[in-house]
Design a protein around this motif. Structure first.
Motif, PDB file in Angstrom:
ATOM      1  N   GLU A 116     -47.349  15.832 -14.528  1.00  0.00           N
ATOM      2  CA  GLU A 116     -47.649  16.507 -13.268  1.00  0.00           C
ATOM      3  C   GLU A 116     -47.703  18.012 -13.480  1.00  0.00           C
ATOM      4  O   GLU A 116     -46.956  18.561 -14.295  1.00  0.00           O
ATOM      5  N   VAL A 117     -48.580  18.667 -12.726  1.00  0.00           N
ATOM      6  CA  VAL A 117     -48.678  20.128 -12.748  1.00  0.00           C
ATOM      7  C   VAL A 117     -48.866  20.609 -11.313  1.00  0.00           C
ATOM      8  O   VAL A 117     -49.678  20.046 -10.563  1.00  0.00           O
ATOM      9  N   ILE A 118     -48.117  21.640 -10.942  1.00  0.00           N
ATOM     10  CA  ILE A 118     -48.229  22.256  -9.613  1.00  0.00           C
ATOM     11  C   ILE A 118     -48.447  23.742  -9.801  1.00  0.00           C
ATOM     12  O   ILE A 118     -47.669  24.410 -10.487  1.00  0.00           O
ATOM     13  N   ALA A 119     -49.496  24.263  -9.228  1.00  0.00           N
ATOM     14  CA  ALA A 119     -49.792  25.697  -9.322  1.00  0.00           C
ATOM     15  C   ALA A 119     -49.083  26.462  -8.206  1.00  0.00           C
ATOM     16  O   ALA A 119     -48.778  25.909  -7.147  1.00  0.00           O
ATOM     17  N   SER A 120     -48.825  27.744  -8.457  1.00  0.00           N
ATOM     18  CA  SER A 120     -48.285  28.664  -7.444  1.00  0.00           C
ATOM     19  C   SER A 120     -49.048  29.970  -7.538  1.00  0.00           C
ATOM     20  O   SER A 120     -49.519  30.347  -8.609  1.00  0.00           O
ATOM     21  N   TRP A 121     -49.139  30.678  -6.414  1.00  0.00           N
ATOM     22  CA  TRP A 121     -49.807  31.976  -6.406  1.00  0.00           C
ATOM     23  C   TRP A 121     -49.210  32.845  -5.316  1.00  0.00           C
ATOM     24  O   TRP A 121     -48.715  32.357  -4.306  1.00  0.00           O
ATOM     25  N   ASN A 122     -49.254  34.152  -5.546  1.00  0.00           N
ATOM     26  CA  ASN A 122     -48.813  35.146  -4.566  1.00  0.00           C
ATOM     27  C   ASN A 122     -49.934  36.147  -4.413  1.00  0.00           C
ATOM     28  O   ASN A 122     -50.401  36.720  -5.401  1.00  0.00           O
ATOM     29  N   ALA A 123     -50.380  36.392  -3.175  1.00  0.00           N
ATOM     30  CA  ALA A 123     -51.558  37.220  -2.976  1.00  0.00           C
ATOM     31  C   ALA A 123     -51.553  37.892  -1.615  1.00  0.00           C
ATOM     32  O   ALA A 123     -50.955  37.398  -0.657  1.00  0.00           O
ATOM     33  N   TRP A 130     -60.408  35.414   0.986  1.00  0.00           N
ATOM     34  CA  TRP A 130     -59.645  34.236   0.581  1.00  0.00           C
ATOM     35  C   TRP A 130     -59.719  34.062  -0.921  1.00  0.00           C
ATOM     36  O   TRP A 130     -60.471  34.771  -1.602  1.00  0.00           O
ATOM     37  N   ILE A 131     -58.916  33.141  -1.442  1.00  0.00           N
ATOM     38  CA  ILE A 131     -58.928  32.871  -2.877  1.00  0.00           C
ATOM     39  C   ILE A 131     -58.984  31.367  -3.107  1.00  0.00           C
ATOM     40  O   ILE A 131     -58.553  30.575  -2.256  1.00  0.00           O
ATOM     41  N   GLN A 132     -59.525  30.994  -4.249  1.00  0.00           N
ATOM     42  CA  GLN A 132     -59.527  29.593  -4.682  1.00  0.00           C
ATOM     43  C   GLN A 132     -58.865  29.520  -6.051  1.00  0.00           C
ATOM     44  O   GLN A 132     -59.158  30.331  -6.934  1.00  0.00           O
ATOM     45  N   ILE A 133     -57.989  28.540  -6.222  1.00  0.00           N
ATOM     46  CA  ILE A 133     -57.267  28.341  -7.477  1.00  0.00           C
ATOM     47  C   ILE A 133     -57.701  27.006  -8.062  1.00  0.00           C
ATOM     48  O   ILE A 133     -57.653  25.975  -7.382  1.00  0.00           O
ATOM     49  N   GLU A 134     -58.129  27.026  -9.327  1.00  0.00           N
ATOM     50  CA  GLU A 134     -58.550  25.801 -10.002  1.00  0.00           C
ATOM     51  C   GLU A 134     -57.799  25.634 -11.319  1.00  0.00           C
ATOM     52  O   GLU A 134     -57.321  26.621 -11.904  1.00  0.00           O
ATOM     53  N   ASP A 141     -55.506  12.860 -25.601  1.00  0.00           N
ATOM     54  CA  ASP A 141     -56.596  12.190 -26.325  1.00  0.00           C
ATOM     55  C   ASP A 141     -57.738  13.133 -26.674  1.00  0.00           C
ATOM     56  O   ASP A 141     -58.779  12.719 -27.196  1.00  0.00           O
ATOM     57  N   GLY A 142     -57.566  14.438 -26.381  1.00  0.00           N
ATOM     58  CA  GLY A 142     -58.550  15.436 -26.753  1.00  0.00           C
ATOM     59  C   GLY A 142     -59.632  15.697 -25.722  1.00  0.00           C
ATOM     60  O   GLY A 142     -60.412  16.640 -25.877  1.00  0.00           O
ATOM     61  N   THR A 143     -59.706  14.893 -24.671  1.00  0.00           N
ATOM     62  CA  THR A 143     -60.713  15.104 -23.631  1.00  0.00           C
ATOM     63  C   THR A 143     -60.204  16.098 -22.597  1.00  0.00           C
ATOM     64  O   THR A 143     -59.006  16.400 -22.526  1.00  0.00           O
ATOM     65  N   GLN A 144     -61.129  16.601 -21.785  1.00  0.00           N
ATOM     66  CA  GLN A 144     -60.779  17.598 -20.777  1.00  0.00           C
ATOM     67  C   GLN A 144     -60.916  17.046 -19.369  1.00  0.00           C
ATOM     68  O   GLN A 144     -61.738  16.150 -19.110  1.00  0.00           O
ATOM     69  N   THR A 145     -60.139  17.611 -18.473  1.00  0.00           N
ATOM     70  CA  THR A 145     -60.287  17.323 -17.053  1.00  0.00           C
ATOM     71  C   THR A 145     -61.463  18.122 -16.506  1.00  0.00           C
ATOM     72  O   THR A 145     -61.912  19.087 -17.131  1.00  0.00           O
ATOM     73  N   PRO A 146     -61.964  17.779 -15.346  1.00  0.00           N
ATOM     74  CA  PRO A 146     -62.867  18.700 -14.648  1.00  0.00           C
ATOM     75  C   PRO A 146     -62.070  19.908 -14.149  1.00  0.00           C
ATOM     76  O   PRO A 146     -60.850  19.955 -14.272  1.00  0.00           O
ATOM     77  N   TRP A 147     -62.783  20.876 -13.588  1.00  0.00           N
ATOM     78  CA  TRP A 147     -62.097  21.957 -12.882  1.00  0.00           C
ATOM     79  C   TRP A 147     -61.641  21.407 -11.527  1.00  0.00           C
ATOM     80  O   TRP A 147     -62.457  21.141 -10.658  1.00  0.00           O
ATOM     81  N   TYR A 148     -60.336  21.216 -11.399  1.00  0.00           N
ATOM     82  CA  TYR A 148     -59.752  20.709 -10.161  1.00  0.00           C
ATOM     83  C   TYR A 148     -59.394  21.878  -9.234  1.00  0.00           C
ATOM     84  O   TYR A 148     -58.782  22.860  -9.677  1.00  0.00           O
ATOM     85  N   VAL A 149     -59.711  21.757  -7.967  1.00  0.00           N
ATOM     86  CA  VAL A 149     -59.281  22.749  -6.977  1.00  0.00           C
ATOM     87  C   VAL A 149     -57.838  22.454  -6.585  1.00  0.00           C
ATOM     88  O   VAL A 149     -57.527  21.381  -6.059  1.00  0.00           O
ATOM     89  N   MET A 150     -56.956  23.425  -6.821  1.00  0.00           N
ATOM     90  CA  MET A 150     -55.540  23.278  -6.489  1.00  0.00           C
ATOM     91  C   MET A 150     -55.210  23.870  -5.125  1.00  0.00           C
ATOM     92  O   MET A 150     -54.120  23.655  -4.605  1.00  0.00           O
ATOM     93  N   GLY A 151     -56.139  24.629  -4.556  1.00  0.00           N
ATOM     94  CA  GLY A 151     -55.916  25.163  -3.222  1.00  0.00           C
ATOM     95  C   GLY A 151     -56.934  26.222  -2.874  1.00  0.00           C
ATOM     96  O   GLY A 151     -57.469  26.917  -3.757  1.00  0.00           O
ATOM     97  N   ARG A 152     -57.262  26.308  -1.594  1.00  0.00           N
ATOM     98  CA  ARG A 152     -58.059  27.402  -1.040  1.00  0.00           C
ATOM     99  C   ARG A 152     -57.171  28.092  -0.016  1.00  0.00           C
ATOM    100  O   ARG A 152     -56.789  27.500   0.995  1.00  0.00           O
ATOM    101  N   TRP A 153     -56.825  29.336  -0.295  1.00  0.00           N
ATOM    102  CA  TRP A 153     -55.765  30.005   0.455  1.00  0.00           C
ATOM    103  C   TRP A 153     -56.242  31.285   1.121  1.00  0.00           C
ATOM    104  O   TRP A 153     -56.944  32.099   0.529  1.00  0.00           O
ATOM    105  N   THR A 154     -55.828  31.451   2.342  1.00  0.00           N
ATOM    106  CA  THR A 154     -55.864  32.735   3.023  1.00  0.00           C
ATOM    107  C   THR A 154     -54.671  32.789   3.953  1.00  0.00           C
ATOM    108  O   THR A 154     -54.221  31.754   4.475  1.00  0.00           O
ATOM    109  N   ALA A 155     -54.132  33.984   4.146  1.00  0.00           N
ATOM    110  CA  ALA A 155     -52.975  34.113   5.030  1.00  0.00           C
ATOM    111  C   ALA A 155     -53.365  33.993   6.491  1.00  0.00           C
ATOM    112  O   ALA A 155     -52.566  33.568   7.324  1.00  0.00           O
ATOM    113  N   GLY A 156     -54.609  34.371   6.826  1.00  0.00           N
ATOM    114  CA  GLY A 156     -55.044  34.383   8.218  1.00  0.00           C
ATOM    115  C   GLY A 156     -55.716  33.088   8.637  1.00  0.00           C
ATOM    116  O   GLY A 156     -56.015  32.217   7.815  1.00  0.00           O
TER     117      GLY A 156
END
Length: 456
Positions: A116-123, A130-134, A141-156
């Motif tokens: 499991e992986v959980i991203a965090s950000w302060n902005a 707004w910002i998007q975190i991927e 096994d040497g393969t890659q994941t796609p670019w996963y969106v971990m969040g689309r953030w804005t304070a407002g």
């Protein structure tokens, strides 16, 4: 409101037990005894944290239209737009054009190959930005994941200029999936793990705008916590209690149901507000002007609105709560996992309270008076006997929020990853998830305590 672990989902889906507030669980089957598997001895460190926070960090990545910001709190912001993009907000049914700039971190190799992986950000995200975190990772096994969106953030949340902050559902490559705020290997028993990852940060604003987001902290916590019904008991090592404001979520029952059906589900933002105010921060009178003046503790209503995830339809998105805390001057927020109450004692000794996520039957936590499929509370200290002193927002009023819970009971319900629910079904636990909020410039003692639990 009760949120349980659906049969169709993998057994360990910790994000699902986080945001229900206090979801009361019936105990019709609670009289049935279950023999838990033998206690497992967990490895010393099951968690890897990596954050980009310094001027050197921000210069180390690959930027397109971004620039690092020096100073007392280094960050990353716009230099010039790298281009424009179109985004259709699914929660506003509105399509808009946005200027963007982008930064990609160096690849981080996990010290703990992760399930499991959980991203965090302060902005800082001014109105109309707004910002998007991927995240993109590499498997064993040497393969890659796609670019996963971990969040689309804005304070407002001004619908005229802002998007709706949101997680993104239905992301999977057949090996891993995103569950609200958590990357998770679909079949941990297969041995597949994530061995490295990079984070991609996209900064967005209205075309021609001079406003720009500034990101001070970006990182992720990877973990591989083994499935377990019980954990080793830790020995008491600290008697200390911090003075943390007390707020009850239940005071707000039925208020603003557009935010997760009202205050009875607001355990996460209520806990967040307690610690934000412990550090001496508060929303302004202007921030609270929208709240009905007849309501007590309007800042709790504000916290619920400010952490609400429009896709999840709840206020318990873990990184959104940490990001909300960091909207206050010189505060940082991260989501991590701890390994024992000894870790929490180190933090309390340095003056740092923690918000913890746990789930339990009524009879598993003496004195709680309820059971829950997912609940957040604030640990503020320990008694001379080593028991846990917690500000539990699932209390009838503010004065009743302070509780003392038995150490062994509390530690096990927080750190386990497997448990039996009221019907006897095996469901998940959070495996030691917590939020930590602390100053942008910690004292040496605070810095040492954070480093001891893997946070820098």
């Amino acid at each position: 409101m009760t949120r349980t672990d659906p049969d169709s989902r993998p057994s360990r889906r910790t994000v699902l037990v986080a945001a229900a507030g206090v979801a009361l669980v019936t105990t019709a089957a609670s009289g049935t005894a279950h023999a838990a598997p033998a206690q497992e001895q967990a490895p010393a460190r099951l968690v890897d944290n990596r954050s980009w926070t310094t001027y050197t960090d921000w210069r180390s990545g690959t930027g397109r239209g971004t620039r690092p910001v020096a100073g007392s709190r280094p960050g990353l912001t716009f230099a010039a737009p790298a281009g424009t993009t179109t985004y259709t907000d699914p929660h506003l049914n509105k399509t808009g054009e946005w200027e963007y700039a982008q930064w990609t971190s160096p690849v981080h190799r996990l010290a703990v190959p992760a399930t499991e992986v959980i991203a965090s950000w302060n902005a800082h995200t001014p109105a109309g930005t707004w910002i998007q975190i991927e995240l993109q990772g590499t498997y064993t096994d040497g393969t890659q994941t796609p670019w996963y969106v971990m969040g689309r953030w804005t304070a407002g949340d001004d619908a005229d200029v802002d998007i709706r902050r949101t997680s993104v559902d239905d992301q999977s490559d057949g090996k891993s999936s995103i569950w609200t705020d958590t990357f998770s290997i679909d079949d941990a028993a297969s041995g597949l793990r994530l061995v490295s990852y990079a984070l991609r940060l996209t900064l967005l604003r209205a075309p021609g705008s001079k406003a720009a987001p500034t990101v001070w902290r970006l990182g992720a916590m990877g973990s591989d916590v083994p499935d377990r019904f019980t954990v080793p008991a830790s020995a008491p090592g600290l008697a200390k209690e911090l003075t943390v404001p007390r707020y009850s979520q239940n005071v707000h029952a039925g208020q603003y149901p557009e935010y997760d059906n009202g205050g009875e589900a607001w355990c996460s933002p209520t806990s967040s507000q307690m610690i934000i105010e412990y550090w001496g921060r508060k929303p302004s009178a202007a921030d609270l002007a929208w709240v009905n003046p007849d309501y007590a503790d309007p800042q709790v209503c504000h916290a619920a609105r400010s952490t609400y995830d429009y896709q999840y339809e709840g206020c318990g998105n873990w990184p959104f709560n940490a990001a909300y805390a960091a909207t206050y001057k010189d505060l940082q927020g991260v989501v991590t996992r701890l390994s024992s109450l000894t870790d929490l004692e180190k933090l309390i000794a340095a003056g740092i309270p923690a918000i913890t996520s746990q789930s339990f039957l009524k009879e598993e936590l003496t004195g709680a008076g309820y059971g829950t499929s997912g609940h957040l509370m604030t640990v503020i200290g320990f008694t001379a006997d080593g028991d846990v002193v917690a500000n539990d927002p699932a209390s009838p009023n503010d004065p009743a929020v302070r509780r003392v819970y038995k150490r062994r009971e509390w530690e096990n319900i927080w750190l386990r990853t497997k448990r039996y629910n009221a019907t006897g079904k095996v469901v998940s636990g959070t495996g030691g998830v917590c939020y930590l909020y602390f100053p942008a410039h910690p004292t040496p003692k605070q810095r040492k305590a954070l480093a001891a639990v893997g946070v820098r």
